[in-house]
Design a protein around this motif. Sequence first.
Motif, PDB file in Angstrom:
ATOM      1  N   SER A   1      -8.745   1.797   1.886  1.00 15.07           N
ATOM      2  CA  SER A   1      -8.206   3.158   1.907  1.00 15.07           C
ATOM      3  C   SER A   1      -8.004   3.643   3.337  1.00 15.07           C
ATOM      4  O   SER A   1      -6.989   4.270   3.644  1.00 15.07           O
ATOM      5  CB  SER A   1      -9.147   4.111   1.169  1.00 15.07           C
ATOM      6  N   ALA A   2      -8.959   3.353   4.207  1.00 18.63           N
ATOM      7  CA  ALA A   2      -8.837   3.769   5.613  1.00 18.63           C
ATOM      8  C   ALA A   2      -7.610   3.130   6.246  1.00 18.63           C
ATOM      9  O   ALA A   2      -6.843   3.797   6.951  1.00 18.63           O
ATOM     10  CB  ALA A   2     -10.100   3.387   6.387  1.00 18.63           C
ATOM     11  N   PHE A   3      -7.388   1.862   5.980  1.00 24.84           N
ATOM     12  CA  PHE A   3      -6.223   1.156   6.532  1.00 24.84           C
ATOM     13  C   PHE A   3      -4.924   1.810   6.059  1.00 24.84           C
ATOM     14  O   PHE A   3      -4.033   2.078   6.856  1.00 24.84           O
ATOM     15  CB  PHE A   3      -6.269  -0.317   6.099  1.00 24.84           C
ATOM     16  N   LEU A   4      -4.841   2.062   4.764  1.00 26.06           N
ATOM     17  CA  LEU A   4      -3.620   2.656   4.208  1.00 26.06           C
ATOM     18  C   LEU A   4      -3.395   4.071   4.729  1.00 26.06           C
ATOM     19  O   LEU A   4      -2.263   4.446   5.046  1.00 26.06           O
ATOM     20  CB  LEU A   4      -3.669   2.626   2.681  1.00 26.06           C
ATOM     21  N   MET A   5      -4.461   4.862   4.833  1.00 29.10           N
ATOM     22  CA  MET A   5      -4.313   6.225   5.339  1.00 29.10           C
ATOM     23  C   MET A   5      -3.860   6.219   6.801  1.00 29.10           C
ATOM     24  O   MET A   5      -3.041   7.047   7.201  1.00 29.10           O
ATOM     25  CB  MET A   5      -5.636   6.985   5.213  1.00 29.10           C
ATOM     26  N   ALA A   6      -4.394   5.294   7.572  1.00 24.56           N
ATOM     27  CA  ALA A   6      -4.039   5.233   8.990  1.00 24.56           C
ATOM     28  C   ALA A   6      -2.610   4.741   9.188  1.00 24.56           C
ATOM     29  O   ALA A   6      -1.844   5.330   9.951  1.00 24.56           O
ATOM     30  CB  ALA A   6      -5.016   4.327   9.740  1.00 24.56           C
ATOM     31  N   HIS A   7      -2.247   3.678   8.486  1.00 26.77           N
ATOM     32  CA  HIS A   7      -0.963   3.031   8.749  1.00 26.77           C
ATOM     33  C   HIS A   7       0.200   3.557   7.920  1.00 26.77           C
ATOM     34  O   HIS A   7       1.344   3.488   8.355  1.00 26.77           O
ATOM     35  CB  HIS A   7      -1.095   1.517   8.580  1.00 26.77           C
ATOM     36  N   LEU A   8      -0.076   4.070   6.749  1.00 26.93           N
ATOM     37  CA  LEU A   8       1.016   4.579   5.923  1.00 26.93           C
ATOM     38  C   LEU A   8       1.146   6.096   5.989  1.00 26.93           C
ATOM     39  O   LEU A   8       2.249   6.626   5.926  1.00 26.93           O
ATOM     40  CB  LEU A   8       0.840   4.136   4.459  1.00 26.93           C
TER      41      LEU A   8
END
Length: 172
Positions: free
Chosen positions: A125-132
Motif C-alpha cells: 500500500s505504501a508503494f502504491l500510495m507513493a508512486h501512483l
Amino acid sequence: MLSAHPSQSDFQTLYREHHGWLLRWLKRRLHDAGLAGDLAQDTFIKVLVARSHDDIVRPRPFLATIARRLLANHCRREELERAYVDALLHLPQASAPSPESMSIVLESLQLIDRALGKLPAKARSAFLMAHLEGLSYAEIAVELATSTHSVKKYLAKANLLCFFAVPDFAAS
C-alpha cells in the motif's frame, strides 16, 4: 485424502475426479470457456509442482481456492494492462510507443505486480500510495496508521524488490 507428496497416481486420481467439476465451476463464474479451461489447467499445474503442501482432505474447496487466486492474479494483470493502454490513448500520437515498447512495458508491469504481491499489505500500500497517488511519507503514515520511519522502510523494501523484479532495469 492425498498424501503430502502425492504420487503420480494420486495426482491422476485427483485430476480425473475433479477436473470436470472445477472446469464447470469456473465456467459458471466466468462465462468464458477458454479462460475457465486455462485456469483449471493452471490450478492443477500448481498442485502438481507444489514441493510440499498439507494433506488435501477436501479437494474441491482446495482446488477452488487455488483457482480463485489464479483468477485474481489474472484480473489484476488485465487491469494493469487496461490502465496502461488507457494512459497511452491519452498521449499525443507522436509520443505513443511502438508495439514492441508497449509489450516490454506490459511485461515489466506484470513483473512489478508479481513482486508487489510478495510484500506485506502495508508495504504494498505504501508503494502504491507513493508512486501512483504521489503521497508524501507523512501522508502515507497517516493513511496506514504507522510512523514515517516505517513508511521509509516499507518503500525501501518495495522499491528494491521492484527494481530487481525487472531484469532490464537491474542490469542497466
